[in-house]
Design an enzyme around this catalytic site. Structure first.
Site, PDB file in Angstrom:
ATOM      1  N   ASP A   1       0.834  -1.206   0.000  1.00 46.52           N
ATOM      2  CA  ASP A   1       0.000   0.000   0.000  1.00 46.52           C
ATOM      3  C   ASP A   1       0.870   1.257   0.000  1.00 46.52           C
ATOM      4  OD1 ASP A   1      -2.597  -1.333   0.153  1.00 46.52           O
ATOM      5  OD2 ASP A   1      -1.809  -2.087   2.036  1.00 46.52           O
TER       6      ASP A   1
ATOM      7  N   GLY B   1      -1.527  -4.621   3.967  1.00 44.25           N
ATOM      8  CA  GLY B   1      -2.709  -5.075   4.693  1.00 44.25           C
ATOM      9  C   GLY B   1      -3.999  -4.459   4.210  1.00 44.25           C
TER      10      GLY B   1
ATOM     11  N   GLU C   1       1.000 -12.600   4.978  1.00 44.42           N
ATOM     12  CA  GLU C   1       2.010 -11.978   4.106  1.00 44.42           C
ATOM     13  C   GLU C   1       3.324 -11.807   4.874  1.00 44.42           C
ATOM     14  OE1 GLU C   1      -0.963  -9.362   1.242  1.00 44.42           O
ATOM     15  OE2 GLU C   1      -0.117  -8.414   2.997  1.00 44.42           O
TER      16      GLU C   1
HETATM   17  C1  5RP Z   1      -3.012  -7.100   0.910  1.00 44.84           C
HETATM   18  C2  5RP Z   1      -1.853  -6.209   0.637  1.00 44.84           C
HETATM   19  C3  5RP Z   1      -1.659  -5.748  -0.758  1.00 44.84           C
HETATM   20  O1  5RP Z   1      -0.377  -6.089  -1.161  1.00 44.84           O
HETATM   21  C4  5RP Z   1      -1.826  -4.263  -0.811  1.00 44.84           C
HETATM   22  O2  5RP Z   1      -3.094  -3.912  -0.278  1.00 44.84           O
HETATM   23  C5  5RP Z   1      -1.695  -3.723  -2.236  1.00 44.84           C
HETATM   24  O3  5RP Z   1      -2.765  -4.158  -3.006  1.00 44.84           O
HETATM   25  P1  5RP Z   1      -2.915  -3.774  -4.526  1.00 44.84           P
HETATM   26  O4  5RP Z   1      -1.848  -4.489  -5.277  1.00 44.84           O
HETATM   27  O5  5RP Z   1      -4.310  -4.239  -4.883  1.00 44.84           O
HETATM   28  O6  5RP Z   1      -2.792  -2.273  -4.645  1.00 44.84           O
HETATM   29  O7  5RP Z   1      -1.079  -5.870   1.491  1.00 44.84           O
HETATM   30  O8  5RP Z   1      -3.155  -7.362   2.276  1.00 44.84           O
END
Ligand code: 5RP
Length: 223
Positions: A88, A99, A107
């Site tokens: 994120d 997360g 993760e």
């Molecule tokens: C999930 C995560 C994802 O890696 C994070 O939210 C990024 O997601 P996206 O690739 O859809 O932008 O930590 O728990």
């Protein structure tokens, strides 16, 4: 380029990075989210070149299986050369906030086991200072109010993520307005609150490589 095209480009770059190092017995750690999904789809085209994968969420396990990629329990795997996942937020030290998809605990576990953690993200995720994205904290349900009070003492504004249950049966508090100065310290401090499973700061174990999708192409950042 659209955001999806940037995500697709970094997913392909991650694949190009790991492909020459894969062997028939290799098992790959695979993350969760829309960027990780592009990676899974790209990986599927090479499923004959490796043994299988460890998934960081039920959703990822399902997608891998749909592609015919064998999914292994982490406990049964001795070596994980690579873990590929989105984020994120990332700072220049490759400390991350993760997360957004509520998969942070699994993760973090898979990242801890992997020798090389490759983070894939579009350019919007690179920030000077972590914390504009609310920090997800996975919490044992009965400890929710206690943990929320402790997070307020740390200067944050926790918000219960309504209607979300993690793959581990827990709840998520998203902490807004945290001043994240020294990320490894705050990560440890929050993890020390009784009832916290883990938080979305990946600073004690940051990424090793950040493949960042930009309009000028994929940039590679290392620590
Ligand atoms: C999930 C995560 C994802 O890696 C994070 O939210 C990024 O997601 P996206 O690739 O859809 O932008 O930590 O728990």
């Amino acid at each position: 380029m659209t955001q999806d095209q940037l995500k697709q480009a970094v997913a392909q770059a991650a694949l190009d990075h790991i492909l020459p190092k894969l062997e028939s017995r290799s098992v790959i750690g695979v993350g969760t989210g829309s960027t990780a999904n592009f990676f899974i789809d790209a990986l599927a085209r090479h499923k004959m070149d490796f043994d299988g994968a460890v998934a960081s969420s039920e959703a990822t396990a399902e997608r891998l299986k749909k592609h015919g990629i064998p999914v292994y329990e982490l406990n049964g795997v001795n070596e994980l050369e690579f873990y590929v996942d989105g984020a994120d937020e990332s700072n220049a030290r490759l400390e991350l906030i993760k997360g957004g998809g509520a998969a942070l605990t699994r993760e973090k576990i898979v990242a801890a086991v992997a020798r090389t953690f490759i983070c894939i993200a579009d350019q919007s995720k690179l920030v000077e200072r972590l914390g504009a994205f609310p920090l997800p904290v996975e919490v044992i349900p009965m400890a929710r109010s206690h943990v929320a009070r402790e997070l307020v003492k740390l200067g944050g504004d926790p918000v219960y993520r309504e209607g979300v249950k993690t793959d581990n049966g827990n709840v998520i508090l998203d902490v807004h307005n945290l001043m994240i100065g020294h990320a490894p310290e705050l990560e440890a401090q929050i993890n020390n609150i009784v009832g916290v499973v883990t938080n979305g700061l990946f600073a004690a174990r940051p990424a090793d490589l950040l493949l960042l999708g930009t309009s000028e192409g994929v940039k590679t950042l290392t620590r």
